[in-house]
Motif scaffolding. Sequence first.
Motif, PDB file in Angstrom:
ATOM      1  N   LEU A  68       0.835  -1.198   0.000  1.00 58.45           N
ATOM      2  CA  LEU A  68       0.000   0.000   0.000  1.00 58.45           C
ATOM      3  C   LEU A  68       0.871   1.248   0.000  1.00 58.45           C
ATOM      4  O   LEU A  68       1.950   1.260   0.591  1.00 58.45           O
ATOM      5  N   VAL A  69       0.387   2.286  -0.632  1.00 62.06           N
ATOM      6  CA  VAL A  69       1.136   3.544  -0.711  1.00 62.06           C
ATOM      7  C   VAL A  69       0.247   4.680  -0.225  1.00 62.06           C
ATOM      8  O   VAL A  69      -0.843   4.920  -0.780  1.00 62.06           O
ATOM      9  N   ALA A  70       0.684   5.373   0.791  1.00 62.67           N
ATOM     10  CA  ALA A  70      -0.062   6.509   1.336  1.00 62.67           C
ATOM     11  C   ALA A  70       0.189   7.751   0.489  1.00 62.67           C
ATOM     12  O   ALA A  70       1.189   7.855  -0.224  1.00 62.67           O
ATOM     13  N   ASP A  71      -0.708   8.688   0.612  1.00 58.43           N
ATOM     14  CA  ASP A  71      -0.572   9.939  -0.138  1.00 58.43           C
ATOM     15  C   ASP A  71       0.740  10.641   0.200  1.00 58.43           C
ATOM     16  O   ASP A  71       1.401  11.198  -0.683  1.00 58.43           O
ATOM     17  N   LYS A  72       1.166  10.580   1.463  1.00 60.20           N
ATOM     18  CA  LYS A  72       2.388  11.275   1.860  1.00 60.20           C
ATOM     19  C   LYS A  72       3.649  10.641   1.268  1.00 60.20           C
ATOM     20  O   LYS A  72       4.723  11.244   1.287  1.00 60.20           O
ATOM     21  N   ASP A  73       3.525   9.416   0.734  1.00 61.43           N
ATOM     22  CA  ASP A  73       4.666   8.733   0.119  1.00 61.43           C
ATOM     23  C   ASP A  73       4.835   9.062  -1.358  1.00 61.43           C
ATOM     24  O   ASP A  73       5.817   8.652  -1.983  1.00 61.43           O
ATOM     25  N   LEU A  74       3.891   9.802  -1.923  1.00 57.51           N
ATOM     26  CA  LEU A  74       3.944  10.102  -3.350  1.00 57.51           C
ATOM     27  C   LEU A  74       4.944  11.216  -3.635  1.00 57.51           C
ATOM     28  O   LEU A  74       4.971  12.234  -2.947  1.00 57.51           O
ATOM     29  N   SER A  75       5.722  11.011  -4.683  1.00 55.22           N
ATOM     30  CA  SER A  75       6.619  12.065  -5.143  1.00 55.22           C
ATOM     31  C   SER A  75       6.151  12.660  -6.471  1.00 55.22           C
ATOM     32  O   SER A  75       6.640  13.696  -6.897  1.00 55.22           O
TER      33      SER A  75
END
Length: 365
Positions: free
Chosen positions: A79-86
């Motif tokens: 899973l990827v959280a919004d804060k992990d997006l670059s």
Amino acid sequence: MTVDIRGVNTVNKGAQLMLEAAVERLAPDFPLTAGPIQTAYRVRASLGLEQSLSITGRPLASARLGNLIPSKVRRWYGLVADKDLSGVVDASGFAYSDTFGAARALREASVARRWKRRGVGYVMLPQAFGPFKEKATADATRRLLEQADLVFVRDRVSAEYLDGLRVDVRAQLMPDFTIGLDVPKISPVATESSFIAIVPNKKMYTTGAVEKERYVEDLVRYGSVARSNHGLEPIVITHEVGDADLGEELAYRLGTRVVTDSSPRVLKAMIGQAHAVVASRFHAVVGGLSQGVPTLAYGWSHKYKELLRDFDAETWITSPKDDARDRVDTLLADDATLTAVKAARSSLTGQVDDMWAQTKRALTR
């Protein structure tokens, strides 16, 4: 440096084709994610995508809740959280217009503002826009565009609609980015004779472009003329699950069969085997033209005519006012336009290469 691919889904095969094209170009450089509601797990897994924790209908709420999930749990389940997006790319195709209203643009603008504050690169991949006669839709789309680092627009009419919004962003003209997407080798669709592919689209009548009965009669007429005048077997290719009933009705009235597949690349390969195509699905038209197949576009918005213009094939548009016999006969005899269509592909794929190069720079700034 994880990039989220937004605006795609795996129900609409044109949208899935755009997803696959984006993955093919971006996966060598970035870990990629897509949302869980719009994209089937089977497809995400086959493409090597992780799952973002963004829910389309509640992007802000889901972003905040997703950020609270412990990183260890996110890693366990991919899973990827919004804060992990670059970075973020919007591959919607056609979503920002009076046709679809203001809600989607408003939702996307709400999270895009957060991305901009964090320095997340945001690119709107080539898509159609407009019209924007409704103030709410125009205002919402303007807010969204203001957050983007790059905006690519798929056609001249859409560019004019964006100019009318008077937003401080330069939209670059770029063709549809699935044009150069390769197809697999498949078994012959028709083994005994050449065929004309009929690709219907229920949006033709749900959007009010034409009455349903007239539309069905038109497609039946195209198939019948191709059979009687040119010996081409009409075969219905359904590009979307939602077109299944329409496809069955056409096949019954034409005395033929329906073929389909869950893979958009296989559908494109099927279209590539045809001697000619009459299509109302945008990416079926792309599939025909990009493989050098004479293709009549019977569409419901400006994007069809503009696509034909990209391939120097503006005359290959048709409408309820046209005579089916004349259109089919002319299409199959139009060697000059077919030569131009085949020549255009190289230039268009070169433009797509440039678009991806710019996109990658924006996502790594």
